[in-house]
Design a protein around this motif. Structure first.
Motif, PDB file in Angstrom:
ATOM      1  N   VAL A  87       0.829  -1.206   0.000  1.00 26.00           N
ATOM      2  CA  VAL A  87       0.000   0.000   0.000  1.00 26.00           C
ATOM      3  C   VAL A  87       0.865   1.258   0.000  1.00 26.00           C
ATOM      4  O   VAL A  87       0.659   2.175  -0.814  1.00 26.00           O
ATOM      5  N   LEU A  91       1.373   4.095  -2.757  1.00 25.79           N
ATOM      6  CA  LEU A  91       0.955   5.451  -2.418  1.00 25.79           C
ATOM      7  C   LEU A  91       2.043   6.478  -2.729  1.00 25.79           C
ATOM      8  O   LEU A  91       1.758   7.561  -3.249  1.00 25.79           O
ATOM      9  N   SER A 366      -2.876   7.822  -4.502  1.00 29.34           N
ATOM     10  CA  SER A 366      -4.129   7.200  -4.047  1.00 29.34           C
ATOM     11  C   SER A 366      -4.832   6.484  -5.196  1.00 29.34           C
ATOM     12  O   SER A 366      -5.469   5.438  -4.997  1.00 29.34           O
ATOM     13  N   VAL A 369      -3.192   3.127  -5.559  1.00 29.48           N
ATOM     14  CA  VAL A 369      -3.600   2.209  -4.487  1.00 29.48           C
ATOM     15  C   VAL A 369      -4.997   1.658  -4.776  1.00 29.48           C
ATOM     16  O   VAL A 369      -5.275   0.468  -4.581  1.00 29.48           O
ATOM     17  N   VAL A 380      -7.912   4.228   2.120  1.00 29.50           N
ATOM     18  CA  VAL A 380      -6.849   5.012   1.469  1.00 29.50           C
ATOM     19  C   VAL A 380      -6.984   6.487   1.839  1.00 29.50           C
ATOM     20  O   VAL A 380      -5.998   7.170   2.116  1.00 29.50           O
TER      21      VAL A 380
END
Length: 425
Positions: A87, A91, A366, A369, A380
């Motif tokens: 993640v 990001l 974002s 992700v 998120v």
């Protein structure tokens, strides 16, 4: 028992009582207010790492609260449905795409375009803060600047074409956006200066006025008749910012980014090296003393708000001439994000460039992700908010500490100190 015995002195009789938790908090705030630029940078870096650590735990907890066939991440023999490493990798690094293979990839273009507009809105808020005014109306000023720029450029685009048309129309669109945004920003400035109206309330209300009027115009008199969406007619390609590096569909321009950086540096010079900047800064530090020294406080408030609005309107024009290509209702909240950008930068116009880049990276990352992991978009958003919150809070408390004598307000004994409206150390 004597009075001295009851006075709380230490065992030796000459010491003092241990400071209370409240005094410790006041001392910490004092140290934060007096922190140097290097110390503030270290604090921001530590806050960033702490936010990542908290977010890491949050992802693990969320991963245990959902169900999956195969664990995406294993820690101490315990499986989790979400991989925090993946993640955060998406990001932060996803915002740059496959930069080594293709430096001009679409994801990096998105980061550049987001950063460009945020530089303008961040600097806009910083200028107002320097003058001791809270401009919450950057979104409305940006919307009006964007709408005016789109309409004005479309109206004259037919008379020009080619390279000359690009130079003239882009410059014309920027000028119109800055003028309209500045005029709209001057309204709450005048209301504050001459009617003592609270600028926070007036700017918030003017945001609603701007979006409502823009919706009416873009869905009625100036609506593109060939589109179902509420938007104006699309501008010709030669009326938009040139994209010498990115492909035409990338909606990003390094020319616009360079312009944003130049404007940020120019505003920093204006505030630090000119008489107008001196008036703005002294009015933000101590309005009564500034007026006693010959500064026209009312005129300075109006001028600073007009300049702030012009910068926000300039951001709106750049949004139209780079990203959108016309005016569309539902403009992203660049104006509100500019408040956070300014706080992150300590109201330093040059620092706003770095803060806008961080914001641009988070917004662009974002998207990666969302499309590359199973993590819910809401989570998120929480992770992005955590990073912004943790990094911005020390600077926010520093601004409060410089403006308000907390000890005096809460019963302390320290004398009030002057503030500088977020002056860099």
């Amino acid at each position: 028992m004597t009075d001295d015995d009851a006075g709380g002195d230490g065992p030796s009789g000459g010491g003092s009582a241990a400071p209370s938790p409240r005094d410790r908090a006041f001392d910490a705030l004092d140290r934060l207010v007096a922190a140097s630029a290097t110390e503030r940078l270290l604090i921001s870096g530590s806050a960033l790492l702490l936010s990542i650590a908290v977010g890491f735990l949050l992802i693990l907890v969320a991963g245990r609260m959902t169900s999956c066939d195969t664990a995406a991440y294993t820690l101490f023999g315990v499986g989790f449905c979400y991989d925090p490493v993946l993640v955060y990798d998406s990001l932060f690094l996803g915002a740059f795409g496959d930069f080594l293979a293709n430096p001009l990839n679409g994801q990096f273009a998105t980061t550049v375009s987001e950063t460009t507009v945020l530089v303008f809105t961040g600097v806009a808020v910083a200028v107002a803060f320097k003058a001791g005014v809270f401009n919450i109306g950057g979104q409305g000023q940006l919307v009006f600047g964007a709408l005016a720029s789109a309409l004005a450029v479309y109206a004259v685009a037919g008379a020009l074409s080619g390279f000359v048309g690009t130079v003239v129309l882009v410059a014309f669109g920027l000028a119109v956006g800055a003028f309209v945004g500045g005029a709209y920003g001057a309204i709450p400035g005048a209301l504050k200066a001459y009617a003592d109206a609270n600028e926070v309330i007036t700017t918030i209300m003017l945001n609603f006025v701007a979006t409502s009027v823009a919706l009416y115009l873009a869905s009625g008199p100036f609506k593109d008749p060939e589109s179902f969406a509420n938007q104006t007619r699309r501008l010709p390609e030669y009326a938009l910012f040139p994209q010498p590096l990115f492909p035409a569909r990338a909606n990003a321009s390094m020319v616009a980014l360079v312009l944003a950086v130049v404007v940020a540096v120019g505003i920093a010079y204006l505030l630090r090296r000119t008489s107008f900047g001196y008036d703005v800064r002294t009015s933000g530090i101590q309005p009564e003393a500034a007026e006693y020294g010959g500064v026209d406080a009312a005129r300075t408030v109006v001028s600073s708000m007009a300049l702030s609005g012009a910068l926000a309107g300039l951001g709106g024009a750049v949004y139209v001439l780079t990203i959108a290509g016309n005016f569309q209702t539902g403009v992203p909240d660049y104006g509100f994000d500019g408040i956070t950008v300014s706080i992150l930068a300590g109201n330093n116009p040059v620092g706003a460039v770095a803060a806008a880049l961080l914001f641009g990276v988070l917004k662009s990352g974002s998207i990666i992700v969302d499309v590359s992991t199973d993590v819910p978009p809401q989570l998120v958003g929480v992770l992005r908010g955590l990073i912004v919150l943790f990094v911005a809070m020390p600077e926010f408390f520093r601004m409060i500490g410089k403006r308000v004598d907390v000890r005096d307000r809460l019963g302390g004994s320290r004398d009030a100190v002057a503030t500088d409206g977020g002056e860099e150390a």
